[in-house]
Design a protein around this motif. Structure first.
Motif, PDB file in Angstrom:
ATOM      1  N   LEU A  89      35.594  56.617  -3.858  1.00 25.28           N
ATOM      2  CA  LEU A  89      34.922  54.897  -2.971  1.00 25.28           C
ATOM      3  C   LEU A  89      35.964  55.427  -2.433  1.00 25.28           C
ATOM      4  N   THR A  90      37.037  55.627  -2.790  1.00 26.07           N
ATOM      5  CA  THR A  90      38.194  54.791  -1.562  1.00 26.07           C
ATOM      6  C   THR A  90      37.422  55.602  -0.391  1.00 26.07           C
ATOM      7  N   GLU A  91      37.142  57.210  -0.202  1.00 19.22           N
ATOM      8  CA  GLU A  91      37.399  57.701   0.620  1.00 19.22           C
ATOM      9  C   GLU A  91      36.375  57.579   0.997  1.00 19.22           C
ATOM     10  N   ARG A  92      35.099  57.060   1.183  1.00 23.42           N
ATOM     11  CA  ARG A  92      33.737  56.990   1.537  1.00 23.42           C
ATOM     12  C   ARG A  92      33.695  55.506   2.251  1.00 23.42           C
ATOM     13  N   VAL A  93      35.153  54.586   1.993  1.00 28.17           N
ATOM     14  CA  VAL A  93      34.504  53.366   2.844  1.00 28.17           C
ATOM     15  C   VAL A  93      35.592  53.350   3.892  1.00 28.17           C
ATOM     16  N   PRO A  94      34.116  53.237   5.572  1.00 24.26           N
ATOM     17  CA  PRO A  94      34.962  52.738   6.329  1.00 24.26           C
ATOM     18  C   PRO A  94      36.288  52.523   7.015  1.00 24.26           C
ATOM     19  N   ALA A  95      37.028  52.532   7.669  1.00 22.82           N
ATOM     20  CA  ALA A  95      38.287  52.320   8.196  1.00 22.82           C
ATOM     21  C   ALA A  95      38.215  50.623   8.648  1.00 22.82           C
ATOM     22  N   ASP A  96      37.557  50.656   9.246  1.00 25.73           N
ATOM     23  CA  ASP A  96      37.270  48.734   9.496  1.00 25.73           C
ATOM     24  C   ASP A  96      36.294  48.037   8.348  1.00 25.73           C
ATOM     25  N   ARG A  97      35.973  48.519   7.606  1.00 28.75           N
ATOM     26  CA  ARG A  97      35.307  48.385   6.018  1.00 28.75           C
ATOM     27  C   ARG A  97      36.358  47.564   5.360  1.00 28.75           C
ATOM     28  N   GLN A  98      36.310  46.582   4.260  1.00 28.09           N
ATOM     29  CA  GLN A  98      36.784  46.704   3.040  1.00 28.09           C
ATOM     30  C   GLN A  98      35.429  46.286   2.359  1.00 28.09           C
ATOM     31  N   LEU A  99      36.172  47.016   0.926  1.00 25.92           N
ATOM     32  CA  LEU A  99      34.865  46.701  -0.370  1.00 25.92           C
ATOM     33  C   LEU A  99      35.431  45.168  -1.518  1.00 25.92           C
ATOM     34  N   LEU A 100      34.371  44.757  -1.953  1.00 26.41           N
ATOM     35  CA  LEU A 100      35.122  43.743  -3.217  1.00 26.41           C
ATOM     36  C   LEU A 100      34.153  44.455  -4.547  1.00 26.41           C
ATOM     37  N   VAL A 101      35.060  44.938  -5.216  1.00 28.18           N
ATOM     38  CA  VAL A 101      33.795  44.824  -6.012  1.00 28.18           C
ATOM     39  C   VAL A 101      34.828  44.386  -7.701  1.00 28.18           C
ATOM     40  N   ALA A 102      33.545  44.419  -8.473  1.00 26.44           N
ATOM     41  CA  ALA A 102      33.143  43.474  -9.773  1.00 26.44           C
ATOM     42  C   ALA A 102      33.256  43.866 -10.880  1.00 26.44           C
ATOM     43  N   PHE A 103      33.778  44.176 -11.918  1.00 26.11           N
ATOM     44  CA  PHE A 103      32.832  45.293 -13.130  1.00 26.11           C
ATOM     45  C   PHE A 103      32.785  43.898 -14.360  1.00 26.11           C
ATOM     46  N   LEU A 104      31.837  43.921 -14.565  1.00 20.25           N
ATOM     47  CA  LEU A 104      31.870  42.868 -15.884  1.00 20.25           C
ATOM     48  C   LEU A 104      31.764  43.826 -16.731  1.00 20.25           C
ATOM     49  N   TRP A 105      31.941  43.546 -17.937  1.00 23.12           N
ATOM     50  CA  TRP A 105      31.886  44.130 -19.066  1.00 23.12           C
ATOM     51  C   TRP A 105      30.618  43.998 -19.911  1.00 23.12           C
ATOM     52  N   LEU A 106      29.569  44.101 -20.479  1.00 21.27           N
ATOM     53  CA  LEU A 106      27.939  43.792 -21.331  1.00 21.27           C
ATOM     54  C   LEU A 106      27.961  43.872 -22.263  1.00 21.27           C
ATOM     55  N   ALA A 107      28.689  45.139 -23.080  1.00 24.52           N
ATOM     56  CA  ALA A 107      28.384  45.118 -24.380  1.00 24.52           C
ATOM     57  C   ALA A 107      29.047  44.536 -25.443  1.00 24.52           C
ATOM     58  N   ASP A 108      28.790  43.951 -26.387  1.00 23.99           N
ATOM     59  CA  ASP A 108      28.959  42.823 -27.514  1.00 23.99           C
ATOM     60  C   ASP A 108      30.165  43.792 -28.411  1.00 23.99           C
ATOM     61  N   GLU A 109      30.593  45.189 -28.757  1.00 22.53           N
ATOM     62  CA  GLU A 109      31.945  45.886 -29.159  1.00 22.53           C
ATOM     63  C   GLU A 109      32.258  46.461 -27.478  1.00 22.53           C
ATOM     64  N   LEU A 110      33.155  47.283 -28.102  1.00 25.77           N
ATOM     65  CA  LEU A 110      34.203  48.399 -28.219  1.00 25.77           C
ATOM     66  C   LEU A 110      33.365  49.186 -28.082  1.00 25.77           C
ATOM     67  N   LEU A 111      33.649  50.243 -27.408  1.00 26.44           N
ATOM     68  CA  LEU A 111      32.872  51.388 -27.259  1.00 26.44           C
ATOM     69  C   LEU A 111      34.062  52.428 -26.469  1.00 26.44           C
ATOM     70  N   ASP A 112      33.941  54.100 -26.657  1.00 22.08           N
ATOM     71  CA  ASP A 112      34.722  54.571 -26.642  1.00 22.08           C
ATOM     72  C   ASP A 112      35.185  54.847 -25.010  1.00 22.08           C
ATOM     73  N   SER A 113      36.563  55.721 -25.139  1.00 24.87           N
ATOM     74  CA  SER A 113      36.741  55.414 -23.783  1.00 24.87           C
ATOM     75  C   SER A 113      35.907  56.928 -22.699  1.00 24.87           C
ATOM     76  N   GLN A 114      35.485  57.667 -22.868  1.00 23.50           N
ATOM     77  CA  GLN A 114      34.789  58.327 -22.670  1.00 23.50           C
ATOM     78  C   GLN A 114      33.689  58.218 -21.678  1.00 23.50           C
ATOM     79  N   LEU A 115      32.823  56.977 -23.477  1.00 22.43           N
ATOM     80  CA  LEU A 115      31.380  56.823 -22.654  1.00 22.43           C
ATOM     81  C   LEU A 115      32.066  55.965 -21.073  1.00 22.43           C
ATOM     82  N   VAL A 116      33.397  54.714 -21.302  1.00 27.11           N
ATOM     83  CA  VAL A 116      33.012  53.771 -20.273  1.00 27.11           C
ATOM     84  C   VAL A 116      33.866  54.558 -18.507  1.00 27.11           C
TER      85      VAL A 116
END
Length: 131
Positions: A89-116
């Motif tokens: 992601l960081t290599e594709r963001v234009p030099a004059d722009r900033q990207l704000l990103v929020a990751f929200l967890w949807l599952a009701d149980e813990l999952l394997d790190s590889q799946l995440v």
């Protein structure tokens, strides 16, 4: 000795902590996409001098996990997956722009790190393609 262009770190400057920024991100009209167990909400804005190209927020609701230990584990998995794949992601963001990103967890149980990590990689690829 200069630092490499894309270090695999997740520094404090890359974390979104400003309440004002978080409110503008979730105020509506921003892009959202899902790759189970995560949903990502993102927004582009003008980049001020000294700002990181991407700022990230990781959120795991108390409604999903009552115990803080489980919430912290899920957040740690997402942060680690982002840290390892953020170059997508960081290599594709234009030099004059900033990207704000929020990751929200949807599952009701813990999952394997590889799946995440697979989900984070898929989301980052979708985001970088849409830039």
């Amino acid at each position: 000795m200069p630092a490499p262009a894309h270090r695999a770190t997740f520094s404090k400057q890359e974390r979104m902590v400003s309440r004002k920024l978080i409110e503008t991100l979730f105020s509506g009209g921003n892009r959202s996409m899902t790759a189970f167990p995560l949903r990502v909400v993102c927004m582009q804005q003008e980049r001020a001098a000294g700002d990181e190209p991407v700022q990230v927020l990781v959120s795991v609701s108390k409604r999903r996990f009552k115990h803080a230990v489980k919430r912290n584990r899920a957040k740690r998995q997402v942060r680690e997956a982002y840290r390892r794949n953020k170059a997508l992601l960081t290599e594709r963001v234009p030099a004059d722009r900033q990207l704000l990103v929020a990751f929200l967890w949807l599952a009701d149980e813990l999952l394997d790190s590889q799946l995440v990590e697979k989900s984070v990689r898929r989301l980052l690829t979708k985001l970088s393609d849409s830039l």
